[in-house]
Scaffold this motif. Structure first.
Motif, PDB file in Angstrom:
ATOM      1  N   LEU A   2       0.905  -1.119  -0.061  1.00 47.02           N
ATOM      2  CA  LEU A   2      -0.021  -0.083  -0.086  1.00 47.02           C
ATOM      3  C   LEU A   2       0.876   1.283   0.089  1.00 47.02           C
ATOM      4  O   LEU A   2       0.628   2.355  -0.687  1.00 47.02           O
ATOM      5  CB  LEU A   2      -1.094  -0.053   1.176  1.00 47.02           C
ATOM      6  N   LYS A   3       2.068   1.116   0.751  1.00 46.13           N
ATOM      7  CA  LYS A   3       2.797   2.456   0.883  1.00 46.13           C
ATOM      8  C   LYS A   3       3.061   2.492  -0.739  1.00 46.13           C
ATOM      9  O   LYS A   3       3.479   3.640  -1.181  1.00 46.13           O
ATOM     10  CB  LYS A   3       4.112   2.135   1.740  1.00 46.13           C
ATOM     11  N   SER A   6       0.463   4.039  -2.879  1.00 46.62           N
ATOM     12  CA  SER A   6       0.005   5.343  -2.644  1.00 46.62           C
ATOM     13  C   SER A   6       1.144   6.497  -3.266  1.00 46.62           C
ATOM     14  O   SER A   6       0.673   7.526  -3.356  1.00 46.62           O
ATOM     15  CB  SER A   6      -0.045   5.546  -1.064  1.00 46.62           C
ATOM     16  N   ARG A   7       2.276   5.924  -3.352  1.00 47.42           N
ATOM     17  CA  ARG A   7       3.292   6.985  -3.913  1.00 47.42           C
ATOM     18  C   ARG A   7       2.846   7.649  -5.421  1.00 47.42           C
ATOM     19  O   ARG A   7       2.827   8.663  -5.650  1.00 47.42           O
ATOM     20  CB  ARG A   7       4.647   6.328  -3.985  1.00 47.42           C
ATOM     21  N   LEU A 137      -1.362  12.911   4.894  1.00 49.03           N
ATOM     22  CA  LEU A 137      -1.823  11.615   5.412  1.00 49.03           C
ATOM     23  C   LEU A 137      -2.797  11.783   6.759  1.00 49.03           C
ATOM     24  O   LEU A 137      -3.850  11.242   6.816  1.00 49.03           O
ATOM     25  CB  LEU A 137      -0.773  10.476   5.625  1.00 49.03           C
ATOM     26  N   ASN A 201      -4.824   3.381   6.180  1.00 47.05           N
ATOM     27  CA  ASN A 201      -4.219   4.459   6.171  1.00 47.05           C
ATOM     28  C   ASN A 201      -2.472   4.286   7.053  1.00 47.05           C
ATOM     29  O   ASN A 201      -1.641   4.979   6.657  1.00 47.05           O
ATOM     30  CB  ASN A 201      -5.046   5.465   7.201  1.00 47.05           C
ATOM     31  N   MET A 204      -0.185   3.100   4.664  1.00 44.94           N
ATOM     32  CA  MET A 204       0.290   4.171   3.673  1.00 44.94           C
ATOM     33  C   MET A 204       1.284   5.110   4.218  1.00 44.94           C
ATOM     34  O   MET A 204       1.736   5.851   3.413  1.00 44.94           O
ATOM     35  CB  MET A 204      -0.795   4.951   3.085  1.00 44.94           C
ATOM     36  N   PHE A 417      -3.949   9.858  -1.213  1.00 42.11           N
ATOM     37  CA  PHE A 417      -4.344   8.679  -0.195  1.00 42.11           C
ATOM     38  C   PHE A 417      -5.649   8.314  -0.178  1.00 42.11           C
ATOM     39  O   PHE A 417      -6.119   7.080  -0.053  1.00 42.11           O
ATOM     40  CB  PHE A 417      -3.979   9.428   1.084  1.00 42.11           C
ATOM     41  N   ILE A 420      -6.634   5.576  -2.731  1.00 36.74           N
ATOM     42  CA  ILE A 420      -6.251   4.152  -2.521  1.00 36.74           C
ATOM     43  C   ILE A 420      -7.494   3.554  -1.557  1.00 36.74           C
ATOM     44  O   ILE A 420      -7.962   2.498  -1.870  1.00 36.74           O
ATOM     45  CB  ILE A 420      -5.097   4.184  -1.726  1.00 36.74           C
TER      46      ILE A 420
END
Length: 436
Positions: A2-3, A6-7, A137, A201, A204, A417, A420
């Motif tokens: 997810l990180k 998210s980019r 975020l 969350n 991310m 964010f 996602i």
């Protein structure tokens, strides 16, 4: 993962998502062009739909502005600021801060959407003062809790169909909230979102070198001004007695509303509660006015954009475009898949008609006959439309305006964010509506 995902989502949104004012102008042109091209409306007819409907949301616009202003005044009062600061100390780390603000926002939004928007944003600001965490975020997490509002206590669609004499009562009767808000499938969806949304969350959270921080000193409004009164008018401005002579009766009215008359929460009651609690907690009119002047700075977007959305809504409804969109999805549905397609169609319509009650008025005449013809559950279809309305608010910046105004950010800062979360929550809600 997810990180990693998210980019590019954040970069894409930051590069291409315009300011919400530009977004509403583009939506206006798209709605007008679709009404002319798809519905074969004349340009003059579309122009009249748009102009005649432009001011239809004036009452709602004022209510939304008061959500921002009264919520800000309440949260900036010394007692509430102390409580938020105390709660913020429970976080301790950036990861815990993201999870905590999401949970607070989810819980507050389930109670009432206006309450959730303001409380989530203000709590996020308090966390940012104490913990070094990615501010984008953090605010996106506060806004993401808004996803549950239409499945909660203030959901406009389930409350409408539970009211005697609603516009579709002749067809479906009065449907109790035990079949909608408090049904098994709806509560299960809400429960899963309470687990998954904070987790997503948290996952991310950017690395240290990619995070964007905010100067905590710039978020601190400072202590209330203490001025020495030299004129009779200044004595009144700094009179605790005067403030409480008006503020306390306001709180007594709320007790009468809830305890003796059995009243419920709606947007007017929330704003009334925020305002009179703020009057009492700020103690003096001068302190309240100082907070008010600070709060109204962020209300410009609401004032200028909501009339444009009223115009778009009028085009969509009067031209028949919203009905055509709904019918297109219904035409490919079966009894088992109608909840899913109702959810998707409501999500699309919500981009142009960001109003739960208004959207139900548009889609009910299409969805209810389809549910009857296919033998689908009417309460489930109603909740599918409700969840679709809430779902694409993660993409539609209309409802984010109060949060962004409080936080001092722009839509492009948080919507990457939220994008996602749009896909994750969309999968959860559609599965719950279809299979539970």
């Amino acid at each position: 993962m997810l990180k990693f995902l998210s980019r590019p989502a954040v970069r894409l949104v930051e590069r291409y998502l315009p300011d919400p004012y530009i977004f509403v102008l583009l939506l206006t042109l798209v709605a007008a062009a679709a009404a002319i091209g798809v519905e074969r409306q004349t340009p003059l007819a579309v122009l009249r739909y748009w102009g005649d409907g432009f001011w239809d949301l004036l009452t709602f616009s004022m209510q939304m502005l008061l959500v921002l202003v009264t919520g800000f005044m309440l949260a900036s009062s010394p007692p509430v600021k102390r409580q938020l600061a105390t709660l913020a100390t429970k976080a301790g780390t950036p990861a815990r801060a993201i999870v905590l603000v999401t949970l607070v926002s989810l819980a507050a939004s389930w109670i009432n959407w206006g309450f959730g928007l303001v409380v989530g944003a203000l709590f996020a600001k308090e966390l940012a003062k104490q913990i070094r965490v990615d501010y984008r975020l953090l605010i996106a997490s506060a806004y993401s809790g808004f996803i549950v509002w239409h499945g909660g206590l203030a959901g406009s669609i389930p409350l409408v169909i539970a009211t005697e004499g609603h516009f579709a009562a002749d067809r479906i009767g009065v449907i109790s909230t035990t079949e909608t808000i408090f049904s098994w499938f709806n509560l299960a969806i809400v429960l899963v979102l309470f687990v998954v949304v904070p987790l997503v969350n948290r996952l991310m959270l950017p690395d240290e070198n990619e995070s964007v921080y905010v100067d905590a000193d710039k978020l601190d409004e400072g202590p209330p001004r203490r001025l020495r009164a030299s004129r009779p008018a200044e004595h009144l401005e700094n009179s605790v007695t005067l403030a409480w002579l008006v503020g306390i009766p306001g709180l007594l009215f709320l007790l009468d509303h809830f305890l003796l008359r059995g009243g419920g929460l709606n947007l007017n009651v929330v704003n009334f509660s925020f305002l009179f609690l703020a009057i009492v907690l700020h103690r003096t009119p001068r302190h309240l006015l100082d907070s008010l002047y600070e709060a109204v700075k962020g209300g410009a977007g609401i004032v200028i954009q909501f009339p444009f959305y009223a115009g778009i809504m009028a085009i969509m409804v009067q031209s028949g475009l919203a009905e055509t969109l709904s019918k297109g999805f219904v035409s490919i549905a079966t009894a088992d898949t109608l909840p899913f397609w109702s959810f998707i169609s409501a999500g699309v319509v919500n981009l142009f008609v960001p109003s739960g009650g208004g959207q139900w008025a548009v889609q009910a005449p299409v969805m209810l006959p389809a549910a009857e013809a296919l033998g689908a559950s009417v309460p489930r279809i109603a909740m599918a439309v409700a969840w679709g309305d809430a779902w694409t608010n993660l993409l539609q910046p209309f409802w984010a305006l109060p949060v962004l105004a409080i936080a001092g950010l722009k839509a492009k800062d948080i919507m990457g964010f939220c994008l996602i979360q749009l896909f994750v929550t969309g999968a959860i809600i559609s599965l719950g509506l279809t299979f539970l």
